[in-house]
Design a protein around this motif. Structure first.
Motif, PDB file in Angstrom:
ATOM      1  N   SER A   9       0.788  -1.209   0.009  1.00 60.49           N
ATOM      2  CA  SER A   9       0.076   0.017  -0.025  1.00 60.49           C
ATOM      3  C   SER A   9       0.884   1.271  -0.035  1.00 60.49           C
ATOM      4  CB  SER A   9      -0.976   0.069   1.213  1.00 60.49           C
ATOM      5  OG  SER A   9      -0.117  -0.029   2.475  1.00 60.49           O
ATOM      6  N   GLY A  10       2.438   1.257   0.116  1.00 62.33           N
ATOM      7  CA  GLY A  10       3.017   2.134   0.062  1.00 62.33           C
ATOM      8  C   GLY A  10       3.148   3.062   1.369  1.00 62.33           C
ATOM      9  N   LYS A  11       3.046   2.357   2.490  1.00 60.85           N
ATOM     10  CA  LYS A  11       3.130   2.897   3.918  1.00 60.85           C
ATOM     11  C   LYS A  11       4.087   3.912   4.199  1.00 60.85           C
ATOM     12  CE  LYS A  11       1.231  -1.221   6.289  1.00 60.85           C
ATOM     13  NZ  LYS A  11       1.582  -2.190   7.301  1.00 60.85           N
ATOM     14  N   PRO A  12       3.992   5.300   4.490  1.00 56.89           N
ATOM     15  CA  PRO A  12       5.037   6.254   4.821  1.00 56.89           C
ATOM     16  C   PRO A  12       5.927   5.894   6.084  1.00 56.89           C
ATOM     17  CG  PRO A  12       2.543   6.732   5.584  1.00 56.89           C
ATOM     18  CD  PRO A  12       2.589   5.486   5.076  1.00 56.89           C
ATOM     19  N   ASP A  13       5.385   4.848   6.881  1.00 69.03           N
ATOM     20  CA  ASP A  13       6.274   4.464   8.112  1.00 69.03           C
ATOM     21  C   ASP A  13       6.769   3.070   7.941  1.00 69.03           C
ATOM     22  OD1 ASP A  13       3.951   3.366   8.387  1.00 69.03           O
ATOM     23  OD2 ASP A  13       3.536   3.995  10.287  1.00 69.03           O
ATOM     24  N   ALA A  14       6.823   2.322   6.902  1.00 76.62           N
ATOM     25  CA  ALA A  14       6.961   0.981   6.669  1.00 76.62           C
ATOM     26  C   ALA A  14       8.738   0.982   6.919  1.00 76.62           C
ATOM     27  CB  ALA A  14       6.713   0.564   5.230  1.00 76.62           C
ATOM     28  N   GLU A  15       9.181  -0.284   7.563  1.00 76.27           N
ATOM     29  CA  GLU A  15      10.415  -0.301   7.643  1.00 76.27           C
ATOM     30  C   GLU A  15      11.315  -1.571   7.068  1.00 76.27           C
ATOM     31  OE1 GLU A  15      11.362   1.444  12.143  1.00 76.27           O
ATOM     32  OE2 GLU A  15      10.040  -0.636  11.903  1.00 76.27           O
ATOM     33  N   SER A  16      10.363  -2.302   6.599  1.00 81.63           N
ATOM     34  CA  SER A  16      10.871  -3.776   6.012  1.00 81.63           C
ATOM     35  C   SER A  16       9.970  -4.322   5.231  1.00 81.63           C
ATOM     36  CB  SER A  16      11.277  -4.597   7.088  1.00 81.63           C
ATOM     37  OG  SER A  16      11.694  -5.861   6.870  1.00 81.63           O
ATOM     38  N   TYR A  17      10.343  -5.407   4.400  1.00 81.15           N
ATOM     39  CA  TYR A  17       9.352  -6.351   3.447  1.00 81.15           C
ATOM     40  C   TYR A  17       9.060  -7.424   4.072  1.00 81.15           C
ATOM     41  CZ  TYR A  17      10.768  -2.816   0.008  1.00 81.15           C
ATOM     42  OH  TYR A  17      10.914  -1.534  -0.590  1.00 81.15           O
ATOM     43  N   ALA A  18      10.078  -7.775   5.115  1.00 83.63           N
ATOM     44  CA  ALA A  18       9.745  -9.164   5.795  1.00 83.63           C
ATOM     45  C   ALA A  18       9.870  -8.974   7.213  1.00 83.63           C
ATOM     46  CB  ALA A  18      11.146  -9.871   5.495  1.00 83.63           C
ATOM     47  N   THR A  19       9.472  -9.967   8.007  1.00 85.87           N
ATOM     48  CA  THR A  19       9.566  -9.853   9.541  1.00 85.87           C
ATOM     49  C   THR A  19      10.759 -10.614   9.867  1.00 85.87           C
ATOM     50  OG1 THR A  19       8.018 -11.847   9.637  1.00 85.87           O
ATOM     51  CG2 THR A  19       7.037  -9.858   9.616  1.00 85.87           C
ATOM     52  N   ALA A  20      10.945 -10.521  11.222  1.00 88.34           N
ATOM     53  CA  ALA A  20      12.072 -11.151  11.731  1.00 88.34           C
ATOM     54  C   ALA A  20      11.679 -12.795  11.672  1.00 88.34           C
ATOM     55  CB  ALA A  20      12.381 -10.875  13.174  1.00 88.34           C
ATOM     56  N   GLU A  21      10.534 -13.212  11.868  1.00 87.85           N
ATOM     57  CA  GLU A  21      10.161 -14.509  11.803  1.00 87.85           C
ATOM     58  C   GLU A  21      10.279 -15.059  10.274  1.00 87.85           C
ATOM     59  OE1 GLU A  21       6.132 -17.382  12.249  1.00 87.85           O
ATOM     60  OE2 GLU A  21       6.186 -15.381  12.839  1.00 87.85           O
ATOM     61  N   ASP A  22      10.239 -14.274   9.249  1.00 87.13           N
ATOM     62  CA  ASP A  22      10.640 -14.620   7.974  1.00 87.13           C
ATOM     63  C   ASP A  22      11.907 -14.789   7.805  1.00 87.13           C
ATOM     64  OD1 ASP A  22       7.595 -14.168   7.363  1.00 87.13           O
ATOM     65  OD2 ASP A  22       7.990 -12.201   6.610  1.00 87.13           O
ATOM     66  N   LEU A  23      12.814 -13.687   8.474  1.00 89.34           N
ATOM     67  CA  LEU A  23      14.106 -14.069   8.244  1.00 89.34           C
ATOM     68  C   LEU A  23      14.606 -15.289   8.797  1.00 89.34           C
ATOM     69  CD1 LEU A  23      16.836 -12.711   7.450  1.00 89.34           C
ATOM     70  CD2 LEU A  23      16.934 -11.443   9.748  1.00 89.34           C
ATOM     71  N   ALA A  24      14.134 -15.526  10.123  1.00 97.90           N
ATOM     72  CA  ALA A  24      14.362 -16.938  10.782  1.00 97.90           C
ATOM     73  C   ALA A  24      14.123 -18.079   9.765  1.00 97.90           C
ATOM     74  CB  ALA A  24      13.962 -17.014  12.120  1.00 97.90           C
ATOM     75  N   MET A  25      12.877 -17.957   9.071  1.00100.36           N
ATOM     76  CA  MET A  25      12.566 -19.263   8.379  1.00100.36           C
ATOM     77  C   MET A  25      13.599 -19.153   7.327  1.00100.36           C
ATOM     78  SD  MET A  25       8.442 -19.742   8.655  1.00100.36           S
ATOM     79  CE  MET A  25       8.276 -18.239   7.836  1.00100.36           C
ATOM     80  N   TYR A  26      13.803 -18.182   6.588  1.00 99.40           N
ATOM     81  CA  TYR A  26      14.764 -18.024   5.334  1.00 99.40           C
ATOM     82  C   TYR A  26      16.095 -18.706   5.877  1.00 99.40           C
ATOM     83  CZ  TYR A  26      17.988 -16.037   1.886  1.00 99.40           C
ATOM     84  OH  TYR A  26      18.740 -15.840   0.803  1.00 99.40           O
ATOM     85  N   ALA A  27      16.842 -18.295   7.001  1.00105.27           N
ATOM     86  CA  ALA A  27      17.973 -18.649   7.519  1.00105.27           C
ATOM     87  C   ALA A  27      18.301 -20.141   7.688  1.00105.27           C
ATOM     88  CB  ALA A  27      18.379 -18.055   8.716  1.00105.27           C
ATOM     89  N   THR A  28      17.029 -20.960   8.186  1.00102.94           N
ATOM     90  CA  THR A  28      17.030 -22.121   8.256  1.00102.94           C
ATOM     91  C   THR A  28      16.855 -22.876   6.724  1.00102.94           C
ATOM     92  OG1 THR A  28      15.588 -21.918  10.454  1.00102.94           O
ATOM     93  CG2 THR A  28      15.229 -24.017   9.268  1.00102.94           C
ATOM     94  N   LYS A  29      16.020 -22.449   5.927  1.00101.74           N
ATOM     95  CA  LYS A  29      15.693 -22.896   4.598  1.00101.74           C
ATOM     96  C   LYS A  29      17.218 -23.025   3.846  1.00101.74           C
ATOM     97  CE  LYS A  29      10.974 -21.763   3.393  1.00101.74           C
ATOM     98  NZ  LYS A  29      10.177 -21.078   2.471  1.00101.74           N
ATOM     99  N   ILE A  91      11.529  -9.396  -3.916  1.00 96.89           N
ATOM    100  CA  ILE A  91      12.136  -8.112  -3.451  1.00 96.89           C
ATOM    101  C   ILE A  91      12.204  -8.575  -1.586  1.00 96.89           C
ATOM    102  CG2 ILE A  91      11.251  -6.028  -2.606  1.00 96.89           C
ATOM    103  CD1 ILE A  91      12.374  -6.091  -5.253  1.00 96.89           C
ATOM    104  N   GLN A  92      11.216  -9.190  -1.295  1.00102.94           N
ATOM    105  CA  GLN A  92      11.253  -9.874   0.330  1.00102.94           C
ATOM    106  C   GLN A  92      12.315 -10.843   0.353  1.00102.94           C
ATOM    107  OE1 GLN A  92       8.116 -12.616   1.502  1.00102.94           O
ATOM    108  NE2 GLN A  92       8.084 -11.478   3.657  1.00102.94           N
ATOM    109  N   TYR A  93      12.555 -11.800  -0.547  1.00106.71           N
ATOM    110  CA  TYR A  93      13.681 -12.807  -0.474  1.00106.71           C
ATOM    111  C   TYR A  93      14.948 -12.121  -0.482  1.00106.71           C
ATOM    112  CZ  TYR A  93      11.182 -17.172   0.147  1.00106.71           C
ATOM    113  OH  TYR A  93      10.564 -18.391   0.580  1.00106.71           O
ATOM    114  N   GLY A  94      14.895 -10.939  -1.544  1.00103.44           N
ATOM    115  CA  GLY A  94      16.370 -10.463  -1.654  1.00103.44           C
ATOM    116  C   GLY A  94      16.703  -9.499  -0.231  1.00103.44           C
ATOM    117  N   GLN A  95      15.722  -8.814   0.220  1.00 97.55           N
ATOM    118  CA  GLN A  95      15.985  -8.275   1.436  1.00 97.55           C
ATOM    119  C   GLN A  95      16.576  -9.301   2.548  1.00 97.55           C
ATOM    120  OE1 GLN A  95      12.769  -6.731   3.804  1.00 97.55           O
ATOM    121  NE2 GLN A  95      13.991  -5.546   5.053  1.00 97.55           N
ATOM    122  N   MET A  96      15.902 -10.479   2.533  1.00 98.92           N
ATOM    123  CA  MET A  96      16.409 -11.408   3.572  1.00 98.92           C
ATOM    124  C   MET A  96      17.901 -11.896   3.123  1.00 98.92           C
ATOM    125  SD  MET A  96      12.842 -13.497   4.696  1.00 98.92           S
ATOM    126  CE  MET A  96      12.467 -13.620   3.102  1.00 98.92           C
TER     127      MET A  96
END
Length: 167
Positions: A9-29, A91-96
């Protein structure tokens, strides 16, 4: 402090495309090393999002007041025009991937790092020489271009792959 996640939605206060939980799952995978604490993982994701904002993406931001580079409009990919709220999974995977690369750069000792290739000779066996990185440098070297994040972002960047310069 919980991350504010961009949802397209183009949030004016967004900080990330992924959550810490997403990052932890990415690291495991993918078998990458990330720190254990949620707060440190969120900080890595914020740093990766800031690095991504410095990249030259295709198209234009959907809204001028949005905090992050995505979503974008005027994106033509795979033969079709993407909607203005399109937020590619890569974009999300690239950020992680970039967050994991930044963490690896943080924990690698300076003497283990390699600079740019300054000489390469192919004649039977490959002979490659790297530029020296001074151990007195306090600058964090950016993630190497041959890392997974670069592959994830390739279709969405203005310049992809090799290009020639006429001299």
């Amino acid at each position: 402090m919980t991350l504010i996640i961009e949802d397209g939605s183009g949030k004016p206060d967004a900080e990330s495309y992924a959550t810490a939980e997403d990052l932890a799952m990415y690291a495991t995978k993918f078998g990458v090393v990330i720190p254990a604490g949620v707060a440190v993982q969120e900080a890595l994701l914020r740093r990766a999002a800031l690095a991504m904002d410095g990249m030259t993406w295709k198209g234009r931001k959907t809204r001028s007041e949005q905090a992050l580079s995505w979503p974008r409009r005027e994106i033509h990919l795979d033969g079709e025009n993407k909607p203005h709220n399109y937020l590619p999974a890569r974009i999300q995977y690239g950020q992680m991937a970039l967050a994991a690369e930044i963490h690896q750069d943080d924990i690698d000792p300076v003497e283990k790092r390699k600079g740019a290739v300054v000489r390469e000779r192919v004649e039977g066996a490959v002979d490659r020489e790297y530029a020296a990185i001074p151990s007195t440098s306090n600058r964090l070297l950016p993630a190497a271009p041959d890392r997974p994040s670069a592959t994830q972002f390739a279709d969405y960047l203005q310049t992809r792959g090799l290009f020639s310069i006429r001299v």
